[in-house]
Design an enzyme around this catalytic site. Sequence first.
Site, PDB file in Angstrom:
ATOM      1  N   ASP A 158      -0.505  -7.524   7.077  1.00 50.01           N
ATOM      2  CA  ASP A 158       0.745  -7.568   7.003  1.00 50.01           C
ATOM      3  C   ASP A 158       0.950  -7.254   8.953  1.00 50.01           C
ATOM      4  O   ASP A 158      -0.090  -7.137   9.818  1.00 50.01           O
ATOM      5  CB  ASP A 158       1.298  -6.710   6.927  1.00 50.01           C
ATOM      6  CG  ASP A 158       1.839  -6.576   5.587  1.00 50.01           C
ATOM      7  OD1 ASP A 158       0.799  -7.701   4.656  1.00 50.01           O
ATOM      8  OD2 ASP A 158       1.913  -4.934   5.012  1.00 50.01           O
ATOM      9  N   TYR A 175      -7.779   2.225   4.827  1.00 48.37           N
ATOM     10  CA  TYR A 175      -6.837   2.616   5.396  1.00 48.37           C
ATOM     11  C   TYR A 175      -6.551   4.017   5.826  1.00 48.37           C
ATOM     12  O   TYR A 175      -6.662   4.514   5.277  1.00 48.37           O
ATOM     13  CB  TYR A 175      -6.235   1.979   5.247  1.00 48.37           C
ATOM     14  CG  TYR A 175      -5.432   0.763   4.645  1.00 48.37           C
ATOM     15  CD1 TYR A 175      -5.594  -0.632   5.085  1.00 48.37           C
ATOM     16  CD2 TYR A 175      -6.525   0.215   3.283  1.00 48.37           C
ATOM     17  CE1 TYR A 175      -5.869  -1.862   5.106  1.00 48.37           C
ATOM     18  CE2 TYR A 175      -6.602  -1.353   2.997  1.00 48.37           C
ATOM     19  CZ  TYR A 175      -6.080  -1.998   3.698  1.00 48.37           C
ATOM     20  OH  TYR A 175      -6.102  -3.445   3.573  1.00 48.37           O
TER      21      TYR A 175
END
Length: 269
Positions: free
Chosen positions: A52, A110
């Site tokens: 994103d 992540y």
Amino acid sequence: MKRIKLVVAYDGTDYCGWQIQPSGVTIEEVLNRELSRLLGEEICVIGASRTDSGVHSLGNVAVFDSRTRIPPEKICYALNQRLPEDIVVQSSCEAAPDFHPRRCYSEKTYEYRILNRRLPLPTLRRYTYFYYRRLDEAKMNQAASYLMGKHDFKSFCSVKTSVEDTVREILSCTVRRRSEDMVVIRVTGTGFLYNMVRIIAGTLIQVGIGELEPQDIKEILEKRERSAAGPTAPALGLTMMGIVYGEGGCLYESDDVWDCGRNHKGILS
């Protein structure tokens, strides 16, 4: 025709994410433009993770096809001379002709980093989420354990997602205080939904301040409603650390060299 694999690190602060958008500069757009100029042919990369806007990466993977005579392992050096300073290709190599970074088994990791102190630090403002209330990382870690395994993560998915199947598998989810001021949420999974890691982070923060109890995670999963989970944490705290592939995958070794053989595993850490 060769299929070339790139490992790409970037500071996502000034970009509208990975994927090309109608307005705003993206990582994919910059790579396509500079590779096309370098190789003298139209290049369109395929990325493993479409991060994103504002999200960072240390090891996103992209592939493209080319007729270039430049040795694959040298492309990263030539390309980095053209790229802006906030995008750096860590390595390049030839991949199997049928290798696709999103269609084969992979494990993505992540990290969400929270600067947990009374006042912010300007040098960390781009890469951490500043949160002044003291977090109980032990309770957060306990809550994170309920996320491990295969679950329907509809509660941890943005309502904007277009996917119908919201079942995903989390292989590891931990919360650690790496220093007095830094709390790190580390998540490894075989696939993620839109905003999933950021919603996990926002929910675990609520556990950390006592608004939720660790066992509440089970009920949130069962409800399968976005409103049951916590807020979506800001993008700037999220970094994609790396990807492990199976057949045709890569190994990230401690000496910063990528081995592009088959049946290898490895990850940035």
